[in-house]
Design an enzyme around this catalytic site. Structure first.
Site, mmCIF file in Angstrom:
data_model
loop_
_atom_site.group_PDB
_atom_site.id
_atom_site.type_symbol
_atom_site.label_atom_id
_atom_site.label_comp_id
_atom_site.label_asym_id
_atom_site.label_seq_id
_atom_site.Cartn_x
_atom_site.Cartn_y
_atom_site.Cartn_z
ATOM 1 N N SER A 208 0.844 -1.203 0.000
ATOM 2 C CA SER A 208 0.000 0.000 0.000
ATOM 3 C C SER A 208 0.882 1.256 0.000
ATOM 4 O O SER A 208 2.072 1.181 -0.311
ATOM 5 C CB SER A 208 -0.923 -0.016 1.225
ATOM 6 O OG SER A 208 -1.885 0.998 1.138
ATOM 7 N N ASN A 209 0.317 2.391 0.339
ATOM 8 C CA ASN A 209 1.095 3.637 0.419
ATOM 9 C C ASN A 209 0.565 4.489 1.570
ATOM 10 O O ASN A 209 -0.361 4.098 2.270
ATOM 11 C CB ASN A 209 1.035 4.388 -0.913
ATOM 12 C CG ASN A 209 -0.398 4.698 -1.307
ATOM 13 O OD1 ASN A 209 -1.086 5.452 -0.641
ATOM 14 N ND2 ASN A 209 -0.867 4.085 -2.386
ATOM 15 N N ARG A 210 1.153 5.663 1.745
ATOM 16 C CA ARG A 210 0.874 6.471 2.938
ATOM 17 C C ARG A 210 -0.365 7.364 2.829
ATOM 18 O O ARG A 210 -0.594 8.206 3.696
ATOM 19 C CB ARG A 210 2.066 7.384 3.230
ATOM 20 C CG ARG A 210 3.320 6.652 3.611
ATOM 21 C CD ARG A 210 4.420 7.671 3.865
ATOM 22 N NE ARG A 210 5.710 7.029 4.012
ATOM 23 C CZ ARG A 210 6.133 6.484 5.139
ATOM 24 N NH1 ARG A 210 5.364 6.519 6.205
ATOM 25 N NH2 ARG A 210 7.312 5.914 5.188
ATOM 26 N N SER A 211 -1.130 7.262 1.769
ATOM 27 C CA SER A 211 -2.279 8.164 1.615
ATOM 28 C C SER A 211 -3.244 8.046 2.805
ATOM 29 O O SER A 211 -3.569 6.948 3.240
ATOM 30 C CB SER A 211 -3.019 7.829 0.322
ATOM 31 O OG SER A 211 -4.247 8.501 0.301
ATOM 32 N N ALA A 275 -4.681 7.566 -4.134
ATOM 33 C CA ALA A 275 -3.310 7.135 -4.438
ATOM 34 C C ALA A 275 -3.382 5.636 -4.712
ATOM 35 O O ALA A 275 -3.295 4.818 -3.795
ATOM 36 C CB ALA A 275 -2.398 7.439 -3.264
#
Ligand code: CTP
Length: 402
Positions: A208-211, A275
């Site tokens: 995943s990512n930091r959004s 994101a």
């Protein structure tokens, strides 16, 4: 009108404190509910009785009193407010605000408030121009606090220059611009995507990512306030969408794509703030991957680029994308604008302070198809949302030939 809006009016010890009475009258005339907080300095110039009589509420002055529900006054007042207005604001209060000091009710309230803050300074020319004061103003502006004035004019000292409290109607206009949204998206269906996607690897892990989803949720709320019907397609976040927004919760890029395509026929405006993960693990393991002590290589394959697909199917819709970059921001954003057939792209350098994922603020540049590049100052995500929607409305008007 400001009907139903709860405003906290902080009055500090400037000679212009008497003008806050007129300001209060104008707020009440517009049906705002106002709680006045006075500093000790302000009470040297004017008595609480004047404000209490006009606001029909007790004036708060003391940090250590409980409110009428026996709660700590600065916390309960901050909680219920829609906006904190400090007018007039002295050099002293700006210094305290900028440095996080909290030695009286107003400064505590300032730190506790999670609402838009408007400051109208008033002081003598040399004080206003002092580098220390100017630096404090810049610090506060960079944190998203709005300033109205001071105006240029004759000052109490007899000097002429900037330092006068802004015109009362100017202050009111600034507040209305924040609290009253124009109804310019009535009849529009705005489809917003928000948050990250999570691409599972096994039953307990994902890529995943930091959004945080804050930017997308702010756009959904702003579009709703401006009269649009809003459909939100949200990846996993800790946020709660407004109840009148139709929300589809998704986890993966593929699920987001399906939800977006399902709502596409209805949408007139699409804003892709999500994101989306660009890659996902080739397969999802049915049971937890066990460690072997050996290096591990993950095989990833690309996910569908939803925005690019929308660009091909957009027809008459307005399509807005985001570009989260860590270098060559403008260049990369321009590529995305043309490759994905967008009307405009909102670019941000996620490495900059106050910008990007978990932040309450955002520092963005908007690029359109005509080659215009608009660099916005550091603003709250709510304000960035409204600026994006302003651009959408301008484009709609242009298309209608208006
Ligand atoms: N986007 C999308 N589907 C993807 C990837 C991105 O719809 N699989 C959208 C995002 O919602 C955003 C825009 O495309 O509006 C740009 O996303 P970004 O991550 O900045 O760029 P990418 O196109 O993924 O390119 P890169 O990661 O190489 O910068």
């Amino acid at each position: 009108m400001l009907t139903g809006k709860e405003i906290v009016l902080g009055v500090t010890g400037s000679i212009a404190a008497y003008k806050a009475v007129e300001l209060l009258r104008e707020l009440i005339k517009r049906e705002a509910s106002v709680t006045v907080v006075m500093t000790e300095g302000a009470r040297q110039f004017i008595t609480p009785l004047t404000f209490a009589t006009l606001s029909k509420r007790p004036v708060l002055t003391d940090l250590f009193t409980l409110d009428y529900h026996s709660r700590i006054a600065h916390l309960s007042t901050a909680e219920g407010a829609d906006l904190l207005l400090v007018a007039p604001a002295t050099a002293n209060i700006l210094g305290k605000f900028a440095n996080g000091l909290a030695d009286d009710l107003l400064t505590n309230l300032f730190l506790a408030a999670h609402v838009p803050i408007v400051i109208a300074p008033a002081m003598d020319l040399h004080m206003w121009q002092h580098p220390a004061v100017q630096e404090n103003v810049r610090t506060l502006q960079a944190r998203g606090i709005r300033f109205v004035g001071p105006e240029i004019g004759e000052l109490a000292s007899g000097l002429y220059g900037p330092g006068r409290l802004a015109e009362i109607l100017e202050i009111i206009r600034a507040i209305e611009a924040i609290l009253v949204s124009p109804q310019d998206l009535v009849g529009m269906v705005v489809l917003v995507t928000a948050g990250p996607t999570q691409e599972p690897l096994d039953p307990v892990r994902y890529v995943s990512n930091r959004s945080s989803g804050k930017m997308g949720y702010a756009i959904a709320e702003a579009a709703l306030a401006r009269g649009a019907k809003v459909i939100l397609v949200s990846g996993p976040t800790s946020l709660k969408p407004p109840s009148s927004v139709e929300t589809s919760f998704v986890q993966t890029a593929e699920e987001m794509r399906e939800a977006v395509l399902k709502h596409l026929p209805e949408a007139t405006i699409i804003i892709k703030a999500a994101a989306v993960a660009d890659y996902r693990p080739v397969r999802v393991l049915p049971s937890k991957l066990k460690k072997t002590g050996e290096p591990l290589t993950l095989e990833l394959i690309p996910t569908p680029d939803i925005l690019e697909e929308l660009g091909k199917k957009k027809e008459g819709r307005i399509l807005v994308g985001f570009a989260a970059e860590t270098e060559n921001v403008i260049e990369h954003a321009r590529e995305k604008l043309s490759k994905k057939n967008l009307d405009f792209v909102v670019a941000n350098d996620v490495t900059k302070e106050g910008s990007g994922f978990a932040s309450e603020t955002n520092l963005v540049t908007i690029l359109d198809r005509e080659g215009h590049v608009e660099e916005l100052p550091l603003l709250s995500k709510k304000e960035v949302a409204h600026r994006i929607l302003d651009r959408v409305v301008a484009l709609l008007q242009k298309r209608r030939g208006g």
